[in-house]
Design a protein around this motif. Structure first.
Motif, PDB file in Angstrom:
ATOM      1  N   LEU A  22       0.815  -1.215   0.000  1.00 23.00           N
ATOM      2  CA  LEU A  22       0.000   0.000   0.000  1.00 23.00           C
ATOM      3  C   LEU A  22       0.851   1.268   0.000  1.00 23.00           C
ATOM      4  O   LEU A  22       1.930   1.299   0.593  1.00 23.00           O
ATOM      5  N   PHE A  25      -0.841   6.941   1.370  1.00 23.61           N
ATOM      6  CA  PHE A  25      -2.205   7.476   1.259  1.00 23.61           C
ATOM      7  C   PHE A  25      -3.243   6.358   1.420  1.00 23.61           C
ATOM      8  O   PHE A  25      -4.223   6.515   2.153  1.00 23.61           O
ATOM      9  N   GLN A  26      -3.034   5.224   0.719  1.00 18.62           N
ATOM     10  CA  GLN A  26      -3.984   4.104   0.815  1.00 18.62           C
ATOM     11  C   GLN A  26      -4.042   3.575   2.245  1.00 18.62           C
ATOM     12  O   GLN A  26      -5.122   3.312   2.772  1.00 18.62           O
ATOM     13  N   ARG A  27      -2.872   3.410   2.856  1.00 15.37           N
ATOM     14  CA  ARG A  27      -2.810   2.883   4.223  1.00 15.37           C
ATOM     15  C   ARG A  27      -3.570   3.801   5.176  1.00 15.37           C
ATOM     16  O   ARG A  27      -4.378   3.343   5.983  1.00 15.37           O
ATOM     17  N   ALA A  29      -5.948   5.976   4.442  1.00 11.97           N
ATOM     18  CA  ALA A  29      -7.388   5.946   4.129  1.00 11.97           C
ATOM     19  C   ALA A  29      -8.044   4.681   4.682  1.00 11.97           C
ATOM     20  O   ALA A  29      -9.139   4.739   5.252  1.00 11.97           O
ATOM     21  N   LEU A  30      -7.365   3.542   4.533  1.00 14.08           N
ATOM     22  CA  LEU A  30      -7.930   2.286   5.051  1.00 14.08           C
ATOM     23  C   LEU A  30      -8.021   2.307   6.574  1.00 14.08           C
ATOM     24  O   LEU A  30      -9.025   1.883   7.149  1.00 14.08           O
ATOM     25  N   ASN A  33     -10.929   4.496   7.522  1.00 13.80           N
ATOM     26  CA  ASN A  33     -12.219   3.828   7.296  1.00 13.80           C
ATOM     27  C   ASN A  33     -12.462   2.696   8.284  1.00 13.80           C
ATOM     28  O   ASN A  33     -13.602   2.371   8.587  1.00 13.80           O
ATOM     29  N   HIS A  85      -7.930   1.194  -2.705  1.00 16.53           N
ATOM     30  CA  HIS A  85      -8.919   2.273  -2.575  1.00 16.53           C
ATOM     31  C   HIS A  85     -10.304   1.859  -3.101  1.00 16.53           C
ATOM     32  O   HIS A  85     -11.277   2.545  -2.886  1.00 16.53           O
ATOM     33  N   LYS A  86     -10.372   0.714  -3.783  1.00 21.96           N
ATOM     34  CA  LYS A  86     -11.661   0.258  -4.338  1.00 21.96           C
ATOM     35  C   LYS A  86     -12.350  -0.746  -3.415  1.00 21.96           C
ATOM     36  O   LYS A  86     -13.198  -1.511  -3.851  1.00 21.96           O
ATOM     37  N   TRP A  87     -11.996  -0.735  -2.133  1.00 17.62           N
ATOM     38  CA  TRP A  87     -12.522  -1.711  -1.175  1.00 17.62           C
ATOM     39  C   TRP A  87     -14.045  -1.711  -1.071  1.00 17.62           C
ATOM     40  O   TRP A  87     -14.644  -2.725  -0.770  1.00 17.62           O
TER      41      TRP A  87
END
Length: 200
Positions: A22, A25-27, A29-30, A33, A85-87
């Motif tokens: 990741l 940024f992805q880490r 964001a996850l 969330n 990001h498409k989780w």
């Protein structure tokens, strides 16, 4: 709920660890969330990707989260592909199945030109039928499945070339039958001429 809190603690120390797949940024964001009030299925997806990013194996992830091997493999693959990001883009649950209304609409579409529905091309392909019906019904199936459904109904998107039909008919008309052969043993100029004519 204690299971989730112990996992959340594991993810708190995760921020300082080296990331495997990741982006920062992805880490981030996850992790953000993960703090939200999510449906359990969405939460599992995020946890799988975060644990994989921490270096956990598929088997370890399945033991920690209690998910299937298939689910873990899929979401690990998503993380590895850089699509974390498409989780939440993939719907939860079984996909919708084809119903009678879908089949009747497929039958109707294939019996009309795509131009009647605003397309620039004159003949349907299974791929375009699949796309069109996905827009109308929200049911996505492969073009192979569309072809299977058409075959079951005795229909097809394939059309026979009209030039080929004409050629087949001409060849049938031009064929020599036993009645065309002359009974005398000497070759006839007329018969040879007919033979040359039919071979053109």
């Amino acid at each position: 709920m204690t299971e989730y809190s112990s996992q959340d603690q594991a993810f708190e120390s995760y921020d300082t660890q080296e990331s495997k797949f990741l982006t920062p940024f992805q880490r981030k964001a996850l992790l953000k969330n993960l703090q939200a009030n999510l449906q359990p299925e969405y939460r599992r997806r995020i946890e799988i990707m975060l644990l994989a990013d921490m270096g956990k194996s598929q088997t370890q992830i399945c033991e920690i989260i209690g998910c299937s091997q298939e689910m873990a493999r899929y979401w690990i693959g998503i993380a590895e592909a850089g699509l974390a990001h498409k989780w939440n883009e993939r719907p939860i649950g079984r996909p919708k199945t084809v119903n009678n209304e879908y089949i009747e609409r497929l039958k109707e579409l294939v019996s009309h030109s795509p131009r009647e529905y605003g397309y620039a091309f004159g003949y349907w392909t299974a791929q375009w039928l699949s796309k069109h019906l996905a827009n109308e019904f929200g049911i996505e199936i492969s073009d192979r499945h569309v072809n299977r459904l058409l075959k079951q109904m005795g229909l097809s998107t394939k059309r026979k070339n009209t030039n080929q039909q004409e050629t087949d008919q001409q060849n049938k008309d031009a064929g020599i039958t036993i009645g065309d052969l002359q009974s005398n043993s000497e070759p006839s100029l007329h018969w040879s001429f007919n033979l040359i004519q039919t071979n053109n």
